[in-house]
Design an enzyme around this catalytic site. Structure first.
Site: not given
Ligand code: PEP
Ligand code: MG
Length: 547
Positions: A187, A407, A431, A478
């Site tokens: 954060h 990922e 990831d 994302c």
């Molecule tokens: C990621 O791995 O970038 C992702 C968006 O999923 P999470 O952060 O929930 O693993």
């Molecule tokens: Mg992920």
């Protein structure tokens, strides 16, 4: 570079220098003696103290705006949480503990549960500890730890900063922020970016550095001693981001700016920030504490509530991403030697497809209830065959669009084959970095490898962008990479068609896109790809944009 210079992970751009102000370390553990003479009276002190702390945080929230206000309100709610107060009251009675120690222990139990849940929940441990320290200070009648009142523009130095502290920072007084701990997805990093304060995290050795002034480079991550008698230098202020809510470059190239959500609160924050839809709904966040599998109708209602602000807008609901750092109790998964490499994400569904099918049925129902344009997306997919398996099940459940996350490096390399069998892909850079660099994303010691500006990571993203272009299907990002307004331009230049991020980043990323043409994005992308390390990639991308 001087011999006392240090470096960390640059998380918020800009350069500044000035006098150092250290943020007080959290209070230590309060004594467990003397046992209270009147436990009932001692326990009765806790609720009013919690109210005072919550009221102070609410007052701070009233002077803040946007994501900062949301975080302060959430922290205030945590302070007044009846579960925390009653657990502490109970400990005064059963454990014969002074109120301060009882609060400390009760909060410790909550923090342990969050840490055990791992991932994003583990990052909330700092919030609970912040509330704990404020409550303990109130009960002991001492000043709370945290950021002291700043009388002049300063560089803040801390072990780590609580979100409530970061949210309350005045960008006019804080020249830069440097922390010994923390990672790029914390954060602190997100808020520093949204406040326009240059910041560097995970600076090992920072607290041992005995200097009066520091120069901080939020582009390269370099932190160096500065002349204490020289005038303070503030970073160029970028001002609050102006954005018309329509994601596109200055020359009209369309890039959707979307929100990452995991709760009703996140969804309203994303909608309020102007997100054009949801690029990632982390459904597992709804069930981290669920002892048994939620019923289809419970899931349907929970998802519809989160999607409600996005009636008529595109939303991507991710199926449960359980395992490793986000275990779900009701799945009762076996212990594994390397959980991040084990049965997580979609892999859980291969042995137990009925759990996935029930979730897909709930998502289809929530799509009808909310009126949102729902797509589903599977996490942790490694091959085109897995992607096809998922797409078939989604279609059978009546969900009109199915995609998968990229990922795993294998999936990035096979993005063209994957896009043949699904409607879209979305890159989870958090990831993808962890698996590309063989660097646990939860570990501060390897945080530098997980920097989203790593050129090797960008090369994999480039491959996915090229596959999207070749197949004419959408590919988004994302992961946290999308939340960096400069990196967002690089991702656009690499051919991504949507960017999804925390609500706090939405306006800044939208404004950043609107300020440049596609050719500049492509030049920035090529410059970043050609760099050999994250700091150089950032500098090169910036130079390409301003050239
Ligand atoms: C990621 O791995 O970038 C992702 C968006 O999923 P999470 O952060 O929930 O693993
Ligand atoms: Mg992920």
């Amino acid at each position: 570079m001087s011999d006392t210079s240090l470096s960390g992970v640059a998380v918020s751009p800009g350069r500044a220098s000035g006098p150092v102000v250290r943020v007080a370390e959290p209070l230590g553990e309060p004594a467990s003696t003397p046992a209270p003479a009147d436990p009932a009276a001692e326990a009765a002190r806790i609720a009013p103290a919690a109210q005072v702390v919550a009221a102070r945080l609410e007052a701070l929230a009233a002077t803040a705006t946007g994501e900062a206000a949301t975080i302060l309100i959430t922290t205030a709610a945590m302070a007044a949480d009846p579960a925390l107060v009653s657990k502490a009251e109970q400990l005064v009675g059963t454990g014969r503990l002074p109120a301060a120690k009882a609060v400390y222990d009760a909060a410790g139990g909550f923090a342990e549960a969050l840490a055990a849940a791992g991932g994003y929940l583990a990052e909330r441990v700092r919030d609970v500890q912040d509330v704990r320290d404020r409550l303990v200070a109130e009960l002991l009648g001492v000043d709370p730890p945290g950021v002291p009142e700043l009388t002049a523009p300063s560089v803040l130095v801390a072990r780590d900063l609580a979100p409530a502290d970061t949210a309350g920072l005045d960008p006019a007084k804080v020249l830069a922020l440097v922390t010994e701990e923390g990672g790029p997805t914390s954060h602190t990093a997100i808020l520093a970016r949204s406040l326009g304060i240059p910041a560097v995290v995970a600076v090992r050795g920072l607290l041992a550095l005995d200097v009066k002034a520091l120069a901080v480079d939020g582009d390269t991550g370099l932190v160096e001693p500065a002349d204490p008698d020289a005038p303070a230098v503030a970073a160029v202020a970028s001002g609050p981001a102006e954005w018309d809510g329509h994601g596109r470059t200055a020359d009209g190239h369309r890039v959707k700016v979307l929100g990452n959500v995991g709760s009703v609160t996140d969804a309203s924050a994303a909608a309020e920030a102007g997100a054009e839809g949801v690029g990632l709904f982390r459904t597992e966040f709804c069930y981290l504490d669920a002892p048994t599998e939620p019923t289809v109708s419970d899931q349907r209602a929970a998802y519809a509530a989160v999607l409600a602000p996005f009636h008529g807008k595109p939303v991507i609901v991710r199926t449960l991403d359980a395992g490793a750092d986000k275990p779900l109790a009701f799945l009762d998964q076996e212990d594994e030697p390397n959980p991040a490499l084990g049965v997580r994400g979609l892999r859980v569904a291969f042995d137990r497809p009925e759990i996935l099918d029930r979730q897909l049925a709930a998502i289809a129902g929530a799509a009808t209830d909310s009126g949102a344009e729902v797509s589903v997306m599977a996490p942790m997919v490694a091959t085109a065959a897995e992607a096809a398996w998922f797409a078939e099940r989604a279609a059978a459940a009546g969900v009109p669009r199915a995609g998968v996350m990229i990922e795993v490096p294998a999936a990035a390399l096979a993005a063209d084959q994957i896009l043949e069998v699904v409607d879209f892909v979305s890159i989870g850079t958090n990831d993808l970095a962890q698996y590309t660099f063989a660097a646990d994303r939860q570990l501060g010691a390897v945080a530098k490898l997980n920097d989203p500006w790593q050129p090797a990571l960008l090369r994999l993203v480039e491959r996915v962008g090229a596959a999207a272009k070749a197949t004419g299907k959408p590919a988004g990002v994302c992961g946290e990479a999308a939340a960096d307004p400069l990196l967002a331009l690089v991702l656009t230049g690499l051919g991504l068609t949507s960017l999804s991020m925390n609500a706090a980043a939405v306006r800044a990323v939208g404004a950043s896109l609107a300020g440049v043409g596609m050719a500049q994005c492509e030049a920035a992308a090529q410059a970043a790809l050609a760099a050999t390390d994250p700091a150089a990639a950032r500098v090169a991308a910036k130079a390409a944009i301003t050239a």
